[in-house]
Design an enzyme around this catalytic site. Structure first.
Site, short mmCIF file in Angstrom:
data_model
loop_
_atom_site.label_atom_id
_atom_site.label_comp_id
_atom_site.label_asym_id
_atom_site.label_seq_id
_atom_site.Cartn_x
_atom_site.Cartn_y
_atom_site.Cartn_z
N HIS A 1 -16.48 -7.81 29.19
CA HIS A 1 -15.19 -8.36 29.59
C HIS A 1 -15.12 -8.70 31.07
CE1 HIS A 1 -11.26 -9.60 28.67
NE2 HIS A 1 -10.98 -8.68 27.74
N ARG A 2 -16.14 -8.38 31.84
CA ARG A 2 -16.12 -8.74 33.26
C ARG A 2 -16.35 -10.24 33.47
NH1 ARG A 2 -20.46 -4.45 35.33
NH2 ARG A 2 -21.46 -5.38 33.48
#
Length: 456
Positions: free
Chosen positions: A429-430
């Site tokens: 999710h980064r």
């Protein structure tokens, strides 16, 4: 001029490597790019090639040793170079290497006194430590001659791991040298006998303990089965590869914020297209090959997925390099296919088969296990319907692929049987947002359901 060959750092974070074998002997000449030795890292077997022609003067690290990166493993000479006192040269270049060269390159006579191996000169000798052929002597009687038993480093290491006494083995090599096949033969003979057992009781730590108060692992042969009143189990030592995979995946789950996107595709057309391709192609194409090609096509249309996360920036790649998870005979490895978006299907199929073969043989190169931004893990051949996979750092995502199954689905309001394939995308999710991962999954499914887009 004579110079030292040092253990190379095959990866950026490597601190040591296992010296598997020397491909040439002391005194042998070699040409540029000849293989001098093979070493084993956590993931692959790597060949050390000669940068220029020369001669191997002395081996300083024997097979079976784990050597720190940068430590001297051999002394080399240039072509035509006349070398006098090798020990003097070693003392000048690397005093510590000179001190250990006798043990590394010569044979050490070891006498067994009261069950404790000792060198002939009285020093304690670590019989189980890696080195060159070690002559192990056993005194049949007081004052009698010392008989020598020569064992290769690999044979000694395997014997120690299996709890075998090398002095009891019969060697089939030159001059009675004990080799790996002799250890294997001894293990086969032992397997034919009923395993020894001991009365054990559980301790507070869960480890077995015999009634004499000693730990069961110290009493029983580590290759034999542990028994207790509550459980029966075997102890299987971790391999370097297993430790590396465990550490890497633990780090992934602890440091990467995973999220998951699920999808399914009707693959009836894909099944028919694959059958048509395999009917005429000498290289058979698997469903996984088609998935790899479709994933690469989706990456081209969604370049935001073709990334890796770094502390200061996101790296976005121009080429789609995909790692393929292979559960080989030696453990899990993930070699990387380069430029999958431009590879033909048969090329992908041939490359993956080559990876599988060399993974089982332990012949994958270190550079083949590095790079990429995306992984594919397929458990469909085991009948698995759906699963979630752990991201392989530093990749941004991994696609878990299930089995092709016939399912009843609604087609224009009526129930129909269709071939379905299910997927789970695990994403970091980064660098990857949920909307991007969902858009990628939609495109990927559309490509599989209209498979001409894969070959066009």
């Amino acid at each position: 001029m004579a110079h030292l060959l040092r253990m190379p750092g095959v990866t950026a974070d490597a601190t040591e490597a296992f010296l598997e074998a020397w491909e040439i002997a002391e005194g042998d000449a070699f040409a540029a790019e000849d293989t001098l030795a093979t070493i084993e890292t956590d993931k692959a077997v790597v060949e050390i090639e000669a940068e220029a022609a020369g001669t191997l003067l002395r081996i300083l690290a024997a097979p079976g040793m784990t050597v720190p990166v940068g430590q001297a493993i051999a002394l080399l000479a240039e072509v035509g170079e006349s070398v006098g006192d090798i020990d003097a040269i070693l003392s000048e270049l690397a005093p510590t290497a000179a001190a250990g060269s006798e043990e590394a390159s010569g044979s050490v006579v070891v006498e067994v006194e009261d069950g404790e191996p000792r060198a002939a000169d009285g020093r304690a000798e670590r019989l189980g430590s890696p080195g060159s052929d070690t002559a192990v002597g056993a005194r049949p009687g007081q004052g009698g001659p010392t008989s020598r038993v020569f064992a290769s480093p690999l044979a000694r290491r395997l014997a120690k791991e299996a709890g075998l006494d090398v002095t009891t083995l019969t060697g089939t090599g030159p001059n009675g040298r004990i080799r790996r096949r002799d250890v294997d033969a001894a293990l086969e003979r032992r397997a034919d006998r009923p395993p020894a057992t001991a009365e054990m009781r559980p301790t507070a730590s869960g480890a077995g303990q015999d009634l004499g108060g000693r730990r069961g692992a110290d009493v029983l042969d580590p290759a034999q089965r542990r028994t207790s009143s509550e459980a029966t189990y075997d102890l299987v030592e971790h391999t370097r590869l297993r430790r590396a995979v465990a550490n890497r995946l633990t780090q992934s789950k602890q440091t990467i914020p995973h999220f998951y996107v699920r999808g399914s595709a009707r693959v009836d057309r894909l099944v028919r297209m694959r059958a048509e391709i395999n009917a005429s192609s000498p290289v058979k194409v698997s469903f996984n090959d088609l998935v790899l090609k479709a994933a690469a096509a989706a990456h081209v249309l969604h370049p935001g997925m073709n990334v890796t996360w770094a502390e200061e920036s996101v790296r976005q790649y121009h080429r789609v390099d995909i790692a393929v998870a292979i559960a080989g005979d030696r453990g899990l490895v993930t070699p990387v296919l380069r430029g999958v978006e431009s590879m033909p299907l048969t090329g992908i199929a041939a490359a993956v088969r080559d990876f599988v073969q060399r993974a089982n043989d332990g012949k994958l190169r270190q550079d083949e296990l590095e790079g990429g931004s995306f992984s594919v893990s397929n458990l469909g051949m085991y009948g698995t319907e759906e699963f979630s996979a752990i991201i392989n750092p530093p990749h941004a995502a991994i696609l878990a692929v299930g089995a092709v199954r016939d399912e009843v689905v609604a087609v224009k309001g009526r129930p129909k049987v269709r071939s379905m394939l299910r997927f789970v995308l695990s994403a970091d999710h980064r660098p990857v947002d949920g909307a991007l991962a969902a858009a990628w999954m939609r495109t990927f499914v559309e490509i599989l359901e209209h498979p001409l887009r894969i070959v066009s």
